[in-house]
Design an enzyme around this catalytic site. Structure first.
Site, PDB file in Angstrom:
ATOM      1  N   ASP A 109      -2.737   5.307  -9.541  1.00 26.81           N
ATOM      2  CA  ASP A 109      -1.372   5.736  -9.864  1.00 26.81           C
ATOM      3  C   ASP A 109      -1.032   5.445 -11.317  1.00 26.81           C
ATOM      4  OD1 ASP A 109      -1.352   2.999  -9.605  1.00 26.81           O
ATOM      5  OD2 ASP A 109       0.661   2.928  -8.749  1.00 26.81           O
ATOM      6  N   LYS A 160       2.654 -10.428 -10.846  1.00 27.64           N
ATOM      7  CA  LYS A 160       4.106 -10.302 -10.626  1.00 27.64           C
ATOM      8  C   LYS A 160       4.846 -11.629 -10.688  1.00 27.64           C
ATOM      9  CE  LYS A 160       3.658  -5.927  -8.228  1.00 27.64           C
ATOM     10  NZ  LYS A 160       2.234  -5.746  -7.963  1.00 27.64           N
ATOM     11  N   ASP A 216       2.520   3.493 -15.270  1.00 30.47           N
ATOM     12  CA  ASP A 216       2.293   3.289 -13.838  1.00 30.47           C
ATOM     13  C   ASP A 216       3.302   4.156 -13.092  1.00 30.47           C
ATOM     14  OD1 ASP A 216       1.769   1.048 -11.385  1.00 30.47           O
ATOM     15  OD2 ASP A 216       3.794   1.832 -11.504  1.00 30.47           O
TER      16      ASP A 216
HETATM   17  N1  GDD Z   1      -7.735   1.741  -0.608  1.00 25.76           N
HETATM   18  C1  GDD Z   1      -6.642   0.985  -0.802  1.00 25.76           C
HETATM   19  N2  GDD Z   1      -6.289   0.067   0.137  1.00 25.76           N
HETATM   20  N3  GDD Z   1      -5.932   1.174  -1.931  1.00 25.76           N
HETATM   21  C2  GDD Z   1      -4.835   0.402  -2.112  1.00 25.76           C
HETATM   22  C3  GDD Z   1      -4.406  -0.565  -1.183  1.00 25.76           C
HETATM   23  C4  GDD Z   1      -5.201  -0.727   0.018  1.00 25.76           C
HETATM   24  O1  GDD Z   1      -4.898  -1.544   0.896  1.00 25.76           O
HETATM   25  N4  GDD Z   1      -3.273  -1.153  -1.656  1.00 25.76           N
HETATM   26  C5  GDD Z   1      -3.011  -0.569  -2.835  1.00 25.76           C
HETATM   27  N5  GDD Z   1      -3.951   0.379  -3.125  1.00 25.76           N
HETATM   28  C6  GDD Z   1      -4.041   1.223  -4.314  1.00 25.76           C
HETATM   29  C7  GDD Z   1      -2.775   2.040  -4.545  1.00 25.76           C
HETATM   30  O2  GDD Z   1      -2.919   3.321  -3.958  1.00 25.76           O
HETATM   31  C8  GDD Z   1      -2.710   2.103  -6.067  1.00 25.76           C
HETATM   32  O3  GDD Z   1      -3.440   3.220  -6.561  1.00 25.76           O
HETATM   33  C9  GDD Z   1      -3.412   0.839  -6.531  1.00 25.76           C
HETATM   34  O4  GDD Z   1      -4.165   0.359  -5.419  1.00 25.76           O
HETATM   35  C10 GDD Z   1      -2.426  -0.237  -7.007  1.00 25.76           C
HETATM   36  O5  GDD Z   1      -1.477  -0.464  -5.999  1.00 25.76           O
HETATM   37  P1  GDD Z   1       0.085  -0.459  -6.320  1.00 25.76           P
HETATM   38  O6  GDD Z   1       0.787  -0.692  -5.031  1.00 25.76           O
HETATM   39  O7  GDD Z   1       0.452   0.730  -7.113  1.00 25.76           O
HETATM   40  O8  GDD Z   1       0.204  -1.802  -7.165  1.00 25.76           O
HETATM   41  P2  GDD Z   1       1.242  -2.158  -8.314  1.00 25.76           P
HETATM   42  O9  GDD Z   1       1.564  -0.998  -9.173  1.00 25.76           O
HETATM   43  O10 GDD Z   1       2.392  -2.884  -7.695  1.00 25.76           O
HETATM   44  O11 GDD Z   1       0.404  -3.248  -9.173  1.00 25.76           O
HETATM   45  C11 GDD Z   1      -0.926  -2.968  -9.588  1.00 25.76           C
HETATM   46  O12 GDD Z   1      -0.935  -2.102 -10.711  1.00 25.76           O
HETATM   47  C12 GDD Z   1      -0.331  -2.627 -11.926  1.00 25.76           C
HETATM   48  C13 GDD Z   1      -0.542  -1.625 -13.020  1.00 25.76           C
HETATM   49  O13 GDD Z   1      -0.083  -0.384 -12.682  1.00 25.76           O
HETATM   50  C14 GDD Z   1      -1.608  -4.289  -9.929  1.00 25.76           C
HETATM   51  O14 GDD Z   1      -2.962  -4.024 -10.150  1.00 25.76           O
HETATM   52  C15 GDD Z   1      -0.973  -4.951 -11.157  1.00 25.76           C
HETATM   53  O15 GDD Z   1      -1.703  -6.121 -11.523  1.00 25.76           O
HETATM   54  C16 GDD Z   1      -0.977  -3.974 -12.319  1.00 25.76           C
HETATM   55  O16 GDD Z   1      -0.295  -4.556 -13.432  1.00 25.76           O
HETATM   56 MG    MG Z   2       1.220   1.019  -9.068  1.00 26.44          MG
END
Ligand code: GDD
Ligand code: MG
Length: 337
Positions: A109, A160, A216
């Site tokens: 994403d 976070k 993001d």
């Molecule tokens: N296959 C799979 N299974 N994918 C997952 C799962 C899971 O259980 N959980 C999350 N994902 C995928 C989501 O689809 C997304 O593409 C990615 O992992 C990150 O998940 P998000 O839910 O979007 O996390 P975030 O935005 O709160 O935080 C993450 O991204 C940030 C940067 O955009 C973390 O990696 C942070 O450390 C980072 O700063």
């Molecule tokens: Mg994200």
């Protein structure tokens, strides 16, 4: 770096109702799914084979991309019956890797214009087991906070936190040595951010810092912004080439007195009536914007009817919603049918 794992199994909760039937990574940016932008970026950097780690609406990915012929990539699917978290997803997808070389791993994403080739060079020259793309942001609280030392080596990984110790964050794109994937337990729910990185920094994790375009796509507002940035040329994707347009329309019908600005995307069959104003928004197929309506920074699903004179600012509208003339829609609203 010929193999990659793309993490696309999240639920996209903050994007409801847009993610009710479409997984977040398949929502369009400038008319092209985020996943397609990301796959073509990886391909341009030499990746030939990608394991998609799916869970939520897993079947939709396979229906859209199949074995990857159209993109010129080899695609395989690692489906988690229950989401295993980002770390569990990497372990599960790891079983589908063929080679022993370093693996590109990325969140599904994100649109980023950093150089994967540069990140790979840093990985090679530092000898780290993992190299993380890091980017500065104004408010780091919603991200993984990643302090580094003078040589760029990662000192800690703090997912976070309320009082960020630095504005440098995890940008969601990693290069992992194969050895650290193989030791993650299978079939367990594990977070790469909360459980694996804090342990790995005791070995050697390197940061690759860049301040290139990065976003993001966690919210509808971020989606409309990224889409507009690709259309106006503030962001680049190999899926589109360099654009520099006021708006992008796929066979839409636009009244001559309507004004479409700010990198708006209008999909097929969209109708925009007289004197309507649409700014930095995404309007999906077969929706209609009524006369004198004002649509700003909003993401509008398929088959939506926006009545005459309606004002939408920072609004997300799910597929099939009808907003009748005279309705007041508050800023930031989420509307579903
Ligand atoms: N296959 C799979 N299974 N994918 C997952 C799962 C899971 O259980 N959980 C999350 N994902 C995928 C989501 O689809 C997304 O593409 C990615 O992992 C990150 O998940 P998000 O839910 O979007 O996390 P975030 O935005 O709160 O935080 C993450 O991204 C940030 C940067 O955009 C973390 O990696 C942070 O450390 C980072 O700063
Ligand atoms: Mg994200």
């Amino acid at each position: 770096m010929s193999e990659a794992i793309l993490l696309v199994g999240g639920q996209g909760t903050r994007l409801r109702p847009l993610t009710d039937s479409t997984p977040k990574p398949l929502l369009p940016l400038a008319g092209v799914a985020c996943t397609t932008h990301q796959l073509l970026k990886a391909k341009a950097a030499g990746v030939t084979r990608v394991v998609l780690a799916t869970s939520y609406l897993a079947e939709v990915f396979e229906a859209q991309y199949g074995a990857g012929e159209e993109l010129g990539l080899e695609l395989v699917y690692a489906v988690e019956r229950e989401p295993l978290g980002t770390g569990g997803a990497i372990a599960n997808a790891g079983q589908f890797l063929k080679g022993d070389g370093p693996i590109l791993i990325f969140n599904g994403d994100v649109i980023s214009n950093h150089s994967l080739e540069e990140q790979y060079r840093v990985h090679e020259s530092s000898g780290a087991v993992a190299t993380l793309h890091l980017t500065p942001v104004e408010d780091a609280r919603a991200y993984g906070c990643v302090p580094v030392d003078d040589s760029g080596r990662v000192k800690a990984f703090l997912e976070k936190m309320d009082n960020p110790v630095t504005n440098l964050i995890n940008a969601g794109c990693y290069i992992f040595d194969r050895s650290i994937i193989d030791v993650i337990p299978l079939n367990a729910v594990i977070s790469v951010e909360r459980e694996i990185f804090p342990e790995l920094v005791k070995q050697h994790v390197q940061g690759y810092v860049s301040d290139d375009y990065w976003i993001d796509l966690g919210t509808p507002e971020a989606f409309t912004k990224a889409s507009a940035d690709l259309i106006t040329g503030r962001a680049y994707s190999p899926a589109l080439g360099s654009l520099n347009m006021e708006y992008l329309a796929n066979a839409a019908e636009i009244a001559t007195s309507a004004r479409i600005t700010g990198g708006t995307f209008l999909d097929e069959g969209v109708i925009v009536d007289e004197s309507a104003y649409v700014h930095q928004s995404v309007i999906l197929a077969d929706s209609r914007v009524g006369s004198n309506a004002h649509v700003e920074n909003s993401f509008v699903g398929r088959g939506v009817k926006i009545g005459s004179g309606i004002k939408l600012v920072n609004v997300a509208v799910g597929d099939g919603v009808e907003i009748h003339e005279g309705t007041t829609v508050s800023e930031g609203a989420r509307l579903s049918a």
